[in-house]
Structure formats: structure tokens, C-alpha cells
Design an enzyme around this catalytic site. Sequence first.
Site, PDB file in Angstrom:
ATOM      1  N   GLU A  30       0.706  -1.392   0.013  1.00  0.00           N
ATOM      2  CA  GLU A  30      -0.118  -0.046   0.072  1.00  0.00           C
ATOM      3  C   GLU A  30       0.794   1.282   0.045  1.00  0.00           C
ATOM      4  O   GLU A  30       0.340   2.174  -0.661  1.00  0.00           O
ATOM      5  CB  GLU A  30      -0.922  -0.029   1.107  1.00  0.00           C
ATOM      6  CG  GLU A  30      -2.011  -0.920   1.088  1.00  0.00           C
ATOM      7  CD  GLU A  30      -3.021  -0.847   0.103  1.00  0.00           C
ATOM      8  OE1 GLU A  30      -3.043   0.161  -0.556  1.00  0.00           O
ATOM      9  OE2 GLU A  30      -3.945  -1.663  -0.128  1.00  0.00           O
ATOM     10  N   ASP A  41      -8.182   7.837  -4.428  1.00  0.00           N
ATOM     11  CA  ASP A  41      -7.917   6.484  -4.751  1.00  0.00           C
ATOM     12  C   ASP A  41      -9.531   6.032  -4.866  1.00  0.00           C
ATOM     13  O   ASP A  41     -10.309   5.925  -3.979  1.00  0.00           O
ATOM     14  CB  ASP A  41      -7.491   5.488  -3.737  1.00  0.00           C
ATOM     15  CG  ASP A  41      -7.471   4.043  -4.092  1.00  0.00           C
ATOM     16  OD1 ASP A  41      -7.293   3.800  -5.034  1.00  0.00           O
ATOM     17  OD2 ASP A  41      -7.894   3.498  -3.142  1.00  0.00           O
ATOM     18  N   TYR A  56     -13.664   2.616   6.430  1.00  0.00           N
ATOM     19  CA  TYR A  56     -12.777   1.409   6.959  1.00  0.00           C
ATOM     20  C   TYR A  56     -12.359   1.879   8.618  1.00  0.00           C
ATOM     21  O   TYR A  56     -12.514   1.135   9.509  1.00  0.00           O
ATOM     22  CB  TYR A  56     -11.471   1.239   6.095  1.00  0.00           C
ATOM     23  CG  TYR A  56     -10.641   0.293   6.469  1.00  0.00           C
ATOM     24  CD1 TYR A  56     -10.673  -0.840   5.555  1.00  0.00           C
ATOM     25  CD2 TYR A  56      -9.894  -0.033   7.545  1.00  0.00           C
ATOM     26  CE1 TYR A  56      -9.721  -1.963   5.949  1.00  0.00           C
ATOM     27  CE2 TYR A  56      -9.060  -0.972   7.838  1.00  0.00           C
ATOM     28  CZ  TYR A  56      -8.939  -1.941   6.812  1.00  0.00           C
ATOM     29  OH  TYR A  56      -8.008  -3.017   6.999  1.00  0.00           O
ATOM     30  N   HIS A 113      -8.921  -6.328   3.420  1.00  0.00           N
ATOM     31  CA  HIS A 113      -8.626  -5.021   3.439  1.00  0.00           C
ATOM     32  C   HIS A 113      -8.720  -4.476   2.221  1.00  0.00           C
ATOM     33  O   HIS A 113      -9.114  -3.229   2.056  1.00  0.00           O
ATOM     34  CB  HIS A 113      -7.069  -5.221   3.833  1.00  0.00           C
ATOM     35  CG  HIS A 113      -6.470  -4.040   3.595  1.00  0.00           C
ATOM     36  ND1 HIS A 113      -6.402  -3.148   4.830  1.00  0.00           N
ATOM     37  CD2 HIS A 113      -5.665  -3.397   2.704  1.00  0.00           C
ATOM     38  CE1 HIS A 113      -5.893  -1.849   4.172  1.00  0.00           C
ATOM     39  NE2 HIS A 113      -5.312  -2.168   3.183  1.00  0.00           N
ATOM     40  N   ASN A 114      -8.677  -5.114   0.913  1.00  0.00           N
ATOM     41  CA  ASN A 114      -8.870  -4.718  -0.256  1.00  0.00           C
ATOM     42  C   ASN A 114     -10.246  -4.207  -0.553  1.00  0.00           C
ATOM     43  O   ASN A 114     -10.462  -3.290  -1.391  1.00  0.00           O
ATOM     44  CB  ASN A 114      -7.968  -5.466  -1.377  1.00  0.00           C
ATOM     45  CG  ASN A 114      -8.094  -4.787  -2.770  1.00  0.00           C
ATOM     46  OD1 ASN A 114      -8.926  -5.434  -3.569  1.00  0.00           O
ATOM     47  ND2 ASN A 114      -7.656  -3.726  -2.749  1.00  0.00           N
TER      48      ASN A 114
END
Length: 139
Positions: A30, A41, A56, A113-114
Site C-alpha cells: 500500500e 483512490d 474503514y 482489506h482490499n
Amino acid sequence: MFVKQAIVLILVVFTAVEATSCLRCICDHESGCKAIGCHMDVGSLSCGFYQIKLPYYEDCGEPGKRAGESVTTAWKRCADDYNCATGCVEKYIKRYSGNCGGVGECQRMSRLHNGGPSGCKYAGTVGYWHAIEKCCHCS
């Protein structure tokens, strides 16, 4: 009985080592594992070591948030603090790990996470997982 306890202990230690290695690979992927601030992003800001987005951060429990501090300020500060950001990622993964059955620990961590809470269901997170897998050589 002792052998069974020893095997359980070995599995726990192995899982913890794998999780640590996996987190480091996510961090490297990352940001080069550096406090890089925030960048746009996919239409929203991603910040810090793990390029954490605001929702998040909220989902991981807003660690490090000070009394009277805005959630936005706390998120950006936490994301650029390695220990705070790592704790946030660990809490987020733990919170949503039940959404990711039938895969190894690092794959679960990477895809959640992604891709968010349903990351293991999205084909789009497989490429991310493979990038992390190459780094940590884990499952």
C-alpha cells in the site's frame, strides 16, 4: 494430552507469525510501509501506511480518537501512525473475518482489506491477494 497442547500452541504461533508477515506485506504494497498521508483512490481519500479510507477507520472502531476531535482528524492521524493503523487493520479484519470462510488467513486479510466486508466474494480482490501472496509466501 501434552502432545495435543503442543500442537495447538504451534498452530497458534504459526498463525500469528503468518498474520504478522501478511500485514507487513499489505503495508509494503500500500505505501512501501511509510506514512504517506492521503491520496485520492477510486474517488475517495486513502490515508497512511495501509491506505485506509474513512469508512474503514470508522468500522475498526476509530482507534486513537481523542475527546472532542473530529473523526476526520483522528483517521488521518491514526493512518499515519504505524501502531494505530496496524491496530485498526487488525480490528477490521477480526470484525469481518466471518464473511470470508474457506480461505487461508492471509488471503482473508488481504481480500477483506482490499475489498471491504464482502471482499472475499469479489473476483476483483483476487489480483490483490496474489500480489500479497508473492510477498509473504503464505496462504
